[in-house]
Design an enzyme around this catalytic site. Structure first.
Site, PDB file in Angstrom:
ATOM      1  N   GLU A   2      -0.017  -0.755   5.958  1.00 55.76           N
ATOM      2  CA  GLU A   2       1.106  -0.229   6.743  1.00 55.76           C
ATOM      3  C   GLU A   2       1.065   1.287   6.789  1.00 55.76           C
ATOM      4  OE1 GLU A   2       5.221   1.176   7.745  1.00 55.76           O
ATOM      5  OE2 GLU A   2       3.961   1.640   6.027  1.00 55.76           O
ATOM      6  N   ASP A   5       0.831  -1.201   0.000  1.00 53.07           N
ATOM      7  CA  ASP A   5       0.000   0.000   0.000  1.00 53.07           C
ATOM      8  C   ASP A   5       0.865   1.251   0.000  1.00 53.07           C
ATOM      9  OD1 ASP A   5       0.751  -0.762   2.671  1.00 53.07           O
ATOM     10  OD2 ASP A   5      -0.671   0.708   3.460  1.00 53.07           O
TER      11      ASP A   5
END
Length: 365
Positions: free
Chosen positions: A125, A66
């Site tokens: 994250e 991500d």
């Protein structure tokens, strides 16, 4: 598919946190000779791949697919890998699709390893991180499958490729103070207790103060005030209370206990409440371990540079691994444009990162 091609493909995936942009399914299929475990929780996708080549250590490569939002002002489409001026531009170029592409390809090209190789990827994250790496680690712990060693491919280099690895990170403690006074008319300050006046002379002894001296790996824990607010945005009423927030990136030398004592010492004569929350705990991997020695040797072999051992910067998912007894380090490309407009890296760095990881795998013993 080679490393640069894989890297460009990953940039083209719009994986704004917590979306994985389809990358975890792709990587699972790309490494189809590895056993796969999916730990998807609350819309967050997590992937763990592993393969036992022989008896020996369990080495895990970890990261996130991500990215933070791209925002406006880019000179090219942030979700198209664009080559310009010797760089490859795109969101996630440094943080951290370069790292993921490098270790995925290194693992793909591995035929033999002295032990078990694994890969841990999350799509959460850059966001809250609540249902990301920690969920996979909890699952692996319950199944007695935790790795012995882990490499998180976060961008760690500072000036040139190979100049720094992270062997630990500072923790993060957030503080919230509510200071009570007595509301009143601004024309009659003697009839009120203004919390702004109460806190003002205290700030010089609090703001930016070092709470410890640090050590050879950690810079000092510093008391950083991040927000102060009071009042009702009018000029004729003094506030009833004041709220102050602060953050301490703490070393192993300072805990919540020392922070609470510091606040009490400075505000002991005032009427206040203090609340502390621990965002993450500090950790440091022993630099004499097999992992640190091996990654140092691989970096020096490929880059010609002996990396320094650093704990600077913010937190990463490595913080979840250390408390579980996993020896963990972080290594990746230069980090000078992370989260920035026109984020970019070079082909040479990505290729060298692949070579470092491949060398680490091939020479592990």
């Amino acid at each position: 598919m080679k490393t640069i091609e894989l890297f460009k493909f990953m940039i083209s995936a719009k994986s704004q946190t917590p979306d994985d942009g389809g990358l975890l399914d792709f990587i699972q299929n790309y490494l189809d000779d590895f056993e796969a475990i999916r730990v998807d929780v609350e819309g967050v996708k997590n992937l763990f791949l592993y393969k036992k080549f022989s008896q020996g250590d369990h080495l895990c490569f970890a990261g996130h697919v991500d990215v933070v939002p791209a925002g406006d002002g880019w000179d090219s489409d942030p979700y198209i890998a664009t080559e310009r001026d010797g760089y490859i531009y795109g969101r996630g170029a440094q943080d951290m699709k370069s790292g993921v592409a490098a270790f995925v390809q290194a693992i793909k090209d591995t035929k033999h390893f002295n032990g078990t190789l694994s890969l841990l990827l999350t799509s959460d994250e850059e966001g809250e991180g609540t249902y990301g790496t920690i969920e996979v680690l909890n699952y692996l712990r319950d199944k007695s499958m935790l790795p012995d060693f882990a490499v998180v491919a976060e961008p760690t280099c500072e000036m040139v490729f190979g100049d720094a690895i992270k062997v630990g990170r500072r923790g993060s403690i957030n503080g919230y103070i509510t200071l009570r006074g007595k509301q009143g008319h601004a024309a009659y300050p003697e009839k009120s207790i203004n919390p702004i006046n109460l806190i003002a002379p205290k700030l010089a002894n609090m703001a930016g103060v070092d709470l410890d001296n640090g050590d050879e790996f950690f810079s000092p824990s510093k008391f950083v005030i991040t927000d102060i607010r009071a009042g009702m945005q009018v000029t004729n009423v003094t506030p009833n209370e004041l709220k102050m927030m602060f953050n301490v990136r703490n070393t192993t030398l300072t805990s919540q206990k020392e922070i609470r004592e510091f606040v009490e010492k400075n505000l002991e004569d005032l009427d206040y409440d203090l609340r502390l929350t621990q965002g993450s705990y500090p950790f440091k991997t022993d630099t004499k371990t097999k992992l640190v020695k091996n990654i140092d040797a691989s970096i020096e072999q490929i880059s010609g540079i002996k990396p320094k051992h650093s704990t600077a910067g913010g937190t990463s998912d490595a913080r979840h691994m250390a408390p579980l007894g996993i020896d963990v380090i972080e290594f990746g490309v230069i980090n000078d444009t992370i989260h920035a407009i026109n984020e970019r890296t070079t082909k040479d760095e990505v290729k060298k990162l692949y070579e470092v990881f491949k060398h680490l795998i091939d020479t592990w013993k």
